[in-house]
Design a protein around this motif. Structure first.
Motif, PDB file in Angstrom:
ATOM      1  N   ILE A  74       3.274   2.388   4.256  1.00 40.50           N
ATOM      2  CA  ILE A  74       2.316   1.387   4.719  1.00 40.50           C
ATOM      3  C   ILE A  74       2.761  -0.012   4.325  1.00 40.50           C
ATOM      4  CG2 ILE A  74      -0.025   0.465   4.385  1.00 40.50           C
ATOM      5  CD1 ILE A  74      -1.035   3.358   4.399  1.00 40.50           C
ATOM      6  N   THR A  75       3.192  -0.183   3.095  1.00 41.39           N
ATOM      7  CA  THR A  75       3.569  -1.535   2.666  1.00 41.39           C
ATOM      8  C   THR A  75       4.846  -2.013   3.358  1.00 41.39           C
ATOM      9  OG1 THR A  75       4.629  -0.648   0.671  1.00 41.39           O
ATOM     10  CG2 THR A  75       2.377  -1.459   0.450  1.00 41.39           C
ATOM     11  N   LYS A  76       5.735  -1.107   3.747  1.00 42.93           N
ATOM     12  CA  LYS A  76       6.960  -1.508   4.448  1.00 42.93           C
ATOM     13  C   LYS A  76       6.732  -1.684   5.946  1.00 42.93           C
ATOM     14  CE  LYS A  76      11.207  -2.196   5.569  1.00 42.93           C
ATOM     15  NZ  LYS A  76      11.356  -3.578   5.944  1.00 42.93           N
ATOM     16  N   TYR A  77       5.996  -0.754   6.572  1.00 49.66           N
ATOM     17  CA  TYR A  77       5.895  -0.747   8.031  1.00 49.66           C
ATOM     18  C   TYR A  77       4.473  -0.959   8.570  1.00 49.66           C
ATOM     19  CZ  TYR A  77      10.517   1.448   7.780  1.00 49.66           C
ATOM     20  OH  TYR A  77      11.831   1.720   7.532  1.00 49.66           O
ATOM     21  N   GLY A  78       3.469  -0.868   7.732  1.00 50.22           N
ATOM     22  CA  GLY A  78       2.116  -0.800   8.253  1.00 50.22           C
ATOM     23  C   GLY A  78       1.189  -1.967   7.975  1.00 50.22           C
ATOM     24  N   ALA A  79       1.716  -3.119   7.598  1.00 45.18           N
ATOM     25  CA  ALA A  79       0.832  -4.253   7.286  1.00 45.18           C
ATOM     26  C   ALA A  79      -0.020  -4.665   8.483  1.00 45.18           C
ATOM     27  CB  ALA A  79       1.651  -5.439   6.784  1.00 45.18           C
ATOM     28  N   ASP A  80       0.520  -4.554   9.681  1.00 45.84           N
ATOM     29  CA  ASP A  80      -0.242  -4.907  10.886  1.00 45.84           C
ATOM     30  C   ASP A  80      -1.188  -3.794  11.329  1.00 45.84           C
ATOM     31  OD1 ASP A  80       0.938  -7.399  11.047  1.00 45.84           O
ATOM     32  OD2 ASP A  80       2.502  -6.745  12.444  1.00 45.84           O
ATOM     33  N   ILE A  81      -0.989  -2.605  10.810  1.00 48.53           N
ATOM     34  CA  ILE A  81      -1.833  -1.464  11.177  1.00 48.53           C
ATOM     35  C   ILE A  81      -2.978  -1.290  10.185  1.00 48.53           C
ATOM     36  CG2 ILE A  81      -1.858   1.046  11.569  1.00 48.53           C
ATOM     37  CD1 ILE A  81       1.200   0.725  12.257  1.00 48.53           C
ATOM     38  N   PHE A  82      -2.729  -1.583   8.924  1.00 46.21           N
ATOM     39  CA  PHE A  82      -3.717  -1.392   7.869  1.00 46.21           C
ATOM     40  C   PHE A  82      -4.066  -2.707   7.157  1.00 46.21           C
ATOM     41  CE2 PHE A  82      -1.584   2.679   8.384  1.00 46.21           C
ATOM     42  CZ  PHE A  82      -2.633   3.583   8.369  1.00 46.21           C
ATOM     43  N   PRO A  83      -4.312  -3.789   7.887  1.00 46.07           N
ATOM     44  CA  PRO A  83      -4.563  -5.074   7.189  1.00 46.07           C
ATOM     45  C   PRO A  83      -5.846  -5.067   6.370  1.00 46.07           C
ATOM     46  CG  PRO A  83      -5.031  -5.311   9.521  1.00 46.07           C
ATOM     47  CD  PRO A  83      -4.388  -3.961   9.336  1.00 46.07           C
ATOM     48  N   LYS A  84      -6.909  -4.473   6.918  1.00 45.33           N
ATOM     49  CA  LYS A  84      -8.182  -4.442   6.170  1.00 45.33           C
ATOM     50  C   LYS A  84      -8.045  -3.613   4.904  1.00 45.33           C
ATOM     51  CE  LYS A  84     -10.934  -2.846   9.234  1.00 45.33           C
ATOM     52  NZ  LYS A  84     -12.059  -2.373  10.018  1.00 45.33           N
ATOM     53  N   GLU A  85      -7.374  -2.490   5.002  1.00 40.35           N
ATOM     54  CA  GLU A  85      -7.208  -1.618   3.848  1.00 40.35           C
ATOM     55  C   GLU A  85      -6.370  -2.294   2.766  1.00 40.35           C
ATOM     56  OE1 GLU A  85      -8.123   0.730   7.443  1.00 40.35           O
ATOM     57  OE2 GLU A  85      -6.647  -0.816   7.013  1.00 40.35           O
ATOM     58  N   LEU A  86      -5.296  -2.950   3.183  1.00 43.71           N
ATOM     59  CA  LEU A  86      -4.417  -3.632   2.226  1.00 43.71           C
ATOM     60  C   LEU A  86      -5.125  -4.788   1.525  1.00 43.71           C
ATOM     61  CD1 LEU A  86      -1.136  -3.601   4.313  1.00 43.71           C
ATOM     62  CD2 LEU A  86      -1.411  -2.581   2.051  1.00 43.71           C
ATOM     63  N   ASN A  87      -6.092  -5.396   2.200  1.00 48.39           N
ATOM     64  CA  ASN A  87      -6.766  -6.573   1.648  1.00 48.39           C
ATOM     65  C   ASN A  87      -8.100  -6.268   0.980  1.00 48.39           C
ATOM     66  OD1 ASN A  87      -4.782  -8.506   2.374  1.00 48.39           O
ATOM     67  ND2 ASN A  87      -5.465  -8.333   4.485  1.00 48.39           N
ATOM     68  N   THR A  88      -8.509  -5.016   0.972  1.00 47.54           N
ATOM     69  CA  THR A  88      -9.783  -4.680   0.319  1.00 47.54           C
ATOM     70  C   THR A  88      -9.546  -3.606  -0.736  1.00 47.54           C
ATOM     71  OG1 THR A  88     -10.363  -3.169   2.129  1.00 47.54           O
ATOM     72  CG2 THR A  88     -11.232  -5.409   2.271  1.00 47.54           C
ATOM     73  N   CYS A  89     -10.067  -2.441  -0.537  1.00 50.75           N
ATOM     74  CA  CYS A  89     -10.002  -1.352  -1.525  1.00 50.75           C
ATOM     75  C   CYS A  89      -8.821  -0.434  -1.221  1.00 50.75           C
ATOM     76  CB  CYS A  89     -11.304  -0.574  -1.512  1.00 50.75           C
ATOM     77  SG  CYS A  89     -12.743  -1.577  -1.870  1.00 50.75           S
ATOM     78  N   TYR A  90      -7.617  -0.961  -1.355  1.00 52.75           N
ATOM     79  CA  TYR A  90      -6.417  -0.229  -0.955  1.00 52.75           C
ATOM     80  C   TYR A  90      -6.234   1.061  -1.752  1.00 52.75           C
ATOM     81  CZ  TYR A  90      -1.573   0.674   0.357  1.00 52.75           C
ATOM     82  OH  TYR A  90      -0.419   1.251   0.820  1.00 52.75           O
ATOM     83  N   LEU A  91      -6.406   1.008  -3.062  1.00 54.01           N
ATOM     84  CA  LEU A  91      -6.234   2.224  -3.870  1.00 54.01           C
ATOM     85  C   LEU A  91      -7.273   3.278  -3.516  1.00 54.01           C
ATOM     86  CD1 LEU A  91      -5.222   0.816  -7.365  1.00 54.01           C
ATOM     87  CD2 LEU A  91      -3.781   1.940  -5.655  1.00 54.01           C
TER      88      LEU A  91
END
Length: 161
Positions: free
Chosen positions: A68-85
């Motif tokens: 996700i961190t390498k390829y999925g920033a545009d797919i999982f932006p909300k998850e990466l910026n909120t409660c990712y863990l």
């Protein structure tokens, strides 16, 4: 195709409408991400320190996070910026719940609607990674990918049926 072996077959089975329930579909999609790390590792210089299959050094959660961190920033932006863990934990627990059947499991997993939503997002991530490995420039489909993510976000929010 030979190198991907059953990983790609499972992915294709997950796309068949009505073949699996949403929670089973998501569990199988999540399960694909360990061998997908191995595939990326074999064809790029990424993830060389990860050892999928060696549970002492590399967890499924680590594999999902790396992809996700390498390829999925545009797919999982909300998850990466909120409660990712929390998101990563739910993804793994959703897989564990299905693949390790036990009575009265209390794992904190996704809701039925989230199972569908995250199945779509993990499917997009899988495709994004394959296209990258095939050498297809991200800029040639980036707009369509982002549009698909927005459509799924709208669907999850219930703004359209």
């Amino acid at each position: 195709m030979e190198e991907m072996d059953i990983m790609h077959q499972i992915y294709l089975y997950c796309l068949i409408k009505g073949f699996y329930t949403a929670d089973v579909r998501l569990a199988f999609l999540v399960e694909i991400f360990e061998p997908l790390v191995e595939l990326v590792k074999a064809h790029t210089y990424y993830f060389q320190t990860l050892e999928p299959g060696n549970t002492r050094t590399t967890s499924l959660k680590m594999c999902i996070d790396a992809l996700i961190t390498k390829y999925g920033a545009d797919i999982f932006p909300k998850e990466l910026n909120t409660c990712y863990l929390d998101f990563l934990n739910k993804a793994v627990k959703s897989r564990v719940r299905i693949m390790h059947i036990k009575k009265n499991q209390e794992a904190k997993c996704f809701s039925d609607k989230e199972d569908i939503y995250y199945s779509a997002k993990f499917s997009l991530l899988y495709r994004r990674i394959l296209l990258e490995l095939l050498g297809i420039p991200y800029c040639s489909y980036e707009a369509q990918l982002k549009e698909a993510v927005i459509s799924w976000d709208v669907w999850l929010s219930g703004e359209c049926n």
